[in-house]
Design a protein around this motif. Sequence first.
Motif, PDB file in Angstrom:
ATOM      1  N   THR A   1      -4.135   3.247   7.546  1.00 11.52           N
ATOM      2  CA  THR A   1      -4.330   3.560   8.950  1.00 11.52           C
ATOM      3  C   THR A   1      -3.570   2.533   9.784  1.00 11.52           C
ATOM      4  N   SER A   2      -3.516   2.759  11.081  1.00  9.90           N
ATOM      5  CA  SER A   2      -2.821   1.806  11.954  1.00  9.90           C
ATOM      6  C   SER A   2      -3.535   0.459  11.961  1.00  9.90           C
ATOM      7  N   ARG A   3      -4.862   0.475  11.877  1.00  7.49           N
ATOM      8  CA  ARG A   3      -5.608  -0.793  11.848  1.00  7.49           C
ATOM      9  C   ARG A   3      -5.294  -1.572  10.571  1.00  7.49           C
ATOM     10  N   GLU A   4      -5.244  -0.868   9.453  1.00 13.44           N
ATOM     11  CA  GLU A   4      -4.917  -1.546   8.194  1.00 13.44           C
ATOM     12  C   GLU A   4      -3.486  -2.095   8.219  1.00 13.44           C
ATOM     13  N   ALA A   5      -2.562  -1.325   8.816  1.00 17.08           N
ATOM     14  CA  ALA A   5      -1.187  -1.805   8.908  1.00 17.08           C
ATOM     15  C   ALA A   5      -1.096  -3.034   9.804  1.00 17.08           C
ATOM     16  N   ALA A   6      -1.882  -3.057  10.894  1.00 15.49           N
ATOM     17  CA  ALA A   6      -1.870  -4.210  11.787  1.00 15.49           C
ATOM     18  C   ALA A   6      -2.310  -5.473  11.048  1.00 15.49           C
ATOM     19  N   GLU A   7      -3.311  -5.333  10.189  1.00 16.95           N
ATOM     20  CA  GLU A   7      -3.769  -6.489   9.417  1.00 16.95           C
ATOM     21  C   GLU A   7      -2.702  -6.936   8.419  1.00 16.95           C
ATOM     22  N   LEU A   8      -2.042  -5.976   7.784  1.00 18.14           N
ATOM     23  CA  LEU A   8      -1.012  -6.330   6.790  1.00 18.14           C
ATOM     24  C   LEU A   8       0.193  -6.994   7.451  1.00 18.14           C
ATOM     25  N   LEU A   9       0.587  -6.494   8.643  1.00 21.18           N
ATOM     26  CA  LEU A   9       1.775  -7.015   9.321  1.00 21.18           C
ATOM     27  C   LEU A   9       1.464  -8.160  10.276  1.00 21.18           C
TER      28      LEU A   9
ATOM     29  N   VAL B   1       0.846  -1.201   0.000  1.00 23.78           N
ATOM     30  CA  VAL B   1       0.000   0.000   0.000  1.00 23.78           C
ATOM     31  C   VAL B   1       0.879   1.247   0.000  1.00 23.78           C
ATOM     32  N   THR B   2       0.274   2.375  -0.315  1.00 21.55           N
ATOM     33  CA  THR B   2       0.984   3.653  -0.228  1.00 21.55           C
ATOM     34  C   THR B   2       0.463   4.507   0.922  1.00 21.55           C
ATOM     35  N   GLU B   3      -0.764   4.216   1.376  1.00 20.93           N
ATOM     36  CA  GLU B   3      -1.378   4.996   2.444  1.00 20.93           C
ATOM     37  C   GLU B   3      -2.265   4.075   3.256  1.00 20.93           C
TER      38      GLU B   3
ATOM     39  N   ARG C   1      11.618   8.895  10.104  1.00 17.24           N
ATOM     40  CA  ARG C   1      11.285   9.511   8.814  1.00 17.24           C
ATOM     41  C   ARG C   1      11.080   8.477   7.714  1.00 17.24           C
ATOM     42  N   LEU C   2      10.811   7.225   8.105  1.00 18.69           N
ATOM     43  CA  LEU C   2      10.441   6.212   7.115  1.00 18.69           C
ATOM     44  C   LEU C   2       8.966   6.330   6.756  1.00 18.69           C
ATOM     45  N   LEU C   3       8.177   6.852   7.665  1.00 19.02           N
ATOM     46  CA  LEU C   3       6.755   7.093   7.429  1.00 19.02           C
ATOM     47  C   LEU C   3       6.441   8.553   7.715  1.00 19.02           C
ATOM     48  N   GLN C   4       5.303   8.989   7.184  1.00 23.21           N
ATOM     49  CA  GLN C   4       4.796  10.319   7.499  1.00 23.21           C
ATOM     50  C   GLN C   4       3.362  10.174   7.947  1.00 23.21           C
ATOM     51  N   CYS C   5       3.046  10.807   9.069  1.00 21.16           N
ATOM     52  CA  CYS C   5       1.696  10.740   9.626  1.00 21.16           C
ATOM     53  C   CYS C   5       0.926  11.991   9.215  1.00 21.16           C
ATOM     54  N   ASP C   6      -0.252  11.788   8.649  1.00 19.36           N
ATOM     55  CA  ASP C   6      -1.107  12.905   8.227  1.00 19.36           C
ATOM     56  C   ASP C   6      -2.353  12.924   9.091  1.00 19.36           C
ATOM     57  N   PRO C   7      -2.407  13.780  10.137  1.00 24.38           N
ATOM     58  CA  PRO C   7      -3.602  13.846  10.988  1.00 24.38           C
ATOM     59  C   PRO C   7      -4.825  14.256  10.174  1.00 24.38           C
ATOM     60  N   ARG C   8      -5.980  13.712  10.557  1.00 26.18           N
ATOM     61  CA  ARG C   8      -7.215  14.004   9.831  1.00 26.18           C
ATOM     62  C   ARG C   8      -8.241  14.745  10.682  1.00 26.18           C
ATOM     63  N   GLY C   9      -7.885  15.156  11.859  1.00 26.41           N
ATOM     64  CA  GLY C   9      -8.810  15.901  12.697  1.00 26.41           C
ATOM     65  C   GLY C   9      -9.214  15.108  13.920  1.00 26.41           C
ATOM     66  N   PRO C  10      -9.861  15.775  14.890  1.00 25.65           N
ATOM     67  CA  PRO C  10     -10.269  15.110  16.135  1.00 25.65           C
ATOM     68  C   PRO C  10     -11.200  13.929  15.862  1.00 25.65           C
ATOM     69  N   GLY C  11     -10.918  12.817  16.513  1.00 27.07           N
ATOM     70  CA  GLY C  11     -11.779  11.652  16.398  1.00 27.07           C
ATOM     71  C   GLY C  11     -11.593  10.832  15.146  1.00 27.07           C
ATOM     72  N   VAL C  12     -10.755  11.298  14.219  1.00 31.08           N
ATOM     73  CA  VAL C  12     -10.533  10.575  12.965  1.00 31.08           C
ATOM     74  C   VAL C  12      -9.139   9.954  13.010  1.00 31.08           C
ATOM     75  N   PRO C  13      -9.041   8.636  12.799  1.00 33.52           N
ATOM     76  CA  PRO C  13      -7.712   8.005  12.855  1.00 33.52           C
ATOM     77  C   PRO C  13      -6.771   8.622  11.826  1.00 33.52           C
ATOM     78  N   PRO C  14      -5.535   8.906  12.210  1.00 31.82           N
ATOM     79  CA  PRO C  14      -4.588   9.470  11.241  1.00 31.82           C
ATOM     80  C   PRO C  14      -4.231   8.439  10.179  1.00 31.82           C
ATOM     81  N   ARG C  15      -3.811   8.938   9.042  1.00 30.51           N
ATOM     82  CA  ARG C  15      -3.344   8.053   7.982  1.00 30.51           C
ATOM     83  C   ARG C  15      -1.842   8.200   7.843  1.00 30.51           C
TER      84      ARG C  15
END
Length: 621
Positions: A540-548, A536-538, A566-580
Motif C-alpha cells: 500500500t502507499s503507507r507501506e511504501a512510505a515506510e520503506l522509502l 516487496v512485490t505488493e 507503467r513501472l507500477l500497477q495499481c489494483d483498486p480494492r473498492g470504496p474505502g479500501v486503500p489500493p494496493r
Amino acid sequence: MLGLLEVRAGGERVELGRGKPRFLLAALLCQPNRTMPTQRLTEALWGEDPPRTAAKNLQVNVCHLRKALRVGGDRPRVVSSPGGYLLAVDREETDLGRFEQLASEAAAAVRRDELEPADVLFRRALALWRGRPFEGMECSPVLHRECVRLTERRLAVAEAAIDTRLALGLHDEALQDLEPLVADHPFRERLRAQQMVALYRTGRQAEALFVFASVRRMLVEELGLQPSAVLQRLQQAVLEGRTEIDAPGTAFRTGPVTRRIRLRGNDSQLPSGAADFVGREAASARLTSLLDPCGGAPAEWALTVVSGPAGTGKSALVNRVARAVCDRYPGGLLYADLRTPAGTPCPPADALVEMLRATGLPGEAVPEPAADRIRLYRERLHGSRTLVVLDNAMDEEQVKPLLPTTGSCVTVVTACSRLAGLTGARVVEVGELAPGEAVELLGHVAGEHRVAAEPAAAARVARACGFLPLALRIAGARLASRPHWSLTRLAELLEGPRGLRELSVAGMDMTASLARSLSGACSGDLRVTTELAALVTEFTSREAAELLELPTARTEYLLDHLCDLRLLQCDPRGPGVPPRYRIPLLVRKFVRTGEDAGVCRDAPVRVGAVDRGPAGARARG
C-alpha cells in the motif's frame, strides 16, 4: 426518421399523435437498442426547464408509447433498463438503418472498384430521405443535435456518391445532384470543388472559374476568408487547362476516368493481424462500440486511446477491431506507425508524408514546412468519414499534429501512456491476460499437444511471461523452433536470473519492448522501483512510505507517477479500501537485473527522482 417521423406496421400507419409519446419515440430512435438515460429523455421531452413531475410524466408517456407500439402481438419495443429505457428495433426496420447499410455496401463496392453497383447503392440509400430528419421536432435539444448529425452524415454520403458519378464519367448527372446541395450548403467547399470538376470535364471552363469567383466573393464578404488551398489549386489547374487536375486525394481528368476519386486508404495499410489472437472480449466490445459508426458512435470529432503496458497486445487489438469496422467508413482507413524500424519515435512531420501519400497525393506535391503538411492533411480529410489509426505513440506532442479536425473522422491511438493531455479522449485499458487465456495463447504458438502434455509447466511459463501476449508469443516461438525442448526446461530458464533475456527471438525482444516503453523514466524513477522490488512485490502507499522513508502524501504522488510510467500497477480494492500497488513481474526483472542501463543512459533528463534532502523529502514528477 429521415423526414417526418412515421411508424408503420403491416403497411398500416401507427397513430402517434403530436404529443410527448412522439418525441419520446424519436429520442429513443437516436440510439436504438441502447439505454437512453432518463435525464436525456427528460431533456428531449421538456428541454432545459422540465416540470417538477417530469419523472412521473415520463413513466406515463412510456406507457402510452408502449400501447401505441403494441401491434399484432409484437414483441415489447420499449424496454426498461437500469437508469433509463431502450427501444428494441432491428436495423432493417428503420429507414436510417437501411440507409446506413446501403451506404456501407456502396462504400465497400467502391473500394473493390465496382463503381456501377456502388452508384446504384448510393442512389438507393439517398432515395430513403424524405426531408429533414425528425422534421417539425427540432425544438427538442436532443433531437436538434441528432438532426445536425444526420444531416452531416447525409452530406458525406452524397459527396461520396457524386465522387462515384464523376469517376464513372456521369458529369451531367453529378451536376444535377450538386445543384440543390450547393444551394442548401453554399459554404461547403468540397461540393464547390466537385461542381468545378464536373463543369470543367464537360468543357465549361468559364463556368468552373465563375463558381470559384462566386465562392471567393461570398467567403470574403461574409466571413472575411479566402477559399481553401484546395479550391485555389483547382482554380489554377483550370486556368492552365491541364489534362489532369490535382485535388486532394484525387486525380481529376477531362475525359472518362476508370477509378473513383477517393482516398486510397483501406485495411491493406494495417500490419498483418495476429492469427493467434486470444481473449480481450470486453476490450474488443468496448473498442468496437467506439469505432463502429453504425453502432451509434457520435458525429462529433472522436478520439480513442488504447493504453496499456508494453507487450499487452494493444496494436493487435486495434488491428483486429479496425479490420472489422473499416468497411463502414466511406472515406477509408489511414494507418501510421509512430515508431521507426530502429525503435525510435517517428517525427510527426515524417508520418504526415506517408499519410498524405496514402490519401493519393503524389510525393512531390507534399509541402516541405510541417505546418503546411498539417493543414493539407486536415483539408484532405475534411468532410470524409475516415478511420485514422495511429500506432505506437510516444506522447501527446507526437499525436496532436496527426489528429483530424473534421467532425466526421474517428481516430484511435495505441500507446503505453494514457495520453491524458489529449482532451476528450476515451481510454480503453489493456492489461495482462487471464492465466487460462495465457496458456491458450502459448498453445496456439508452441503447439497445443505440447501444452496438453505438460500443463503444469505451461502454467509456469505463462506466469514467468507475466501473462503478457508478446512474451508468450516469444516463448511459444522459441518452443516451436526447438521441438526437442520440454516446457519444463523453458520454464526453468524463464524463472532463472537471466529469464528476461530468454524472451527474445526473430526480431521480437521483450527487453527492447520494455526499454522503449520506459524511455520516459529517469534514473531516479528506476532506482525507486528497484528499491521497492528488492523488498516487496505488493504494498500500500503507507507501506511504501515506510520503506522509502518518505511522507505518505509525497509517496502517493510518487506512486501515481510510477503508475503513469507503467513501472507500477495499481489494483483498486473498492470504496474505502486503500489500493494496493504491485510491480509487474517482467518490470521487476528489468529493473533488478540491470537491463535498464540503456534506458538510464539514453533517456532525456526528466523529473521523477526522489530527493531526501534536509529541507524535506519530496518526489518530483
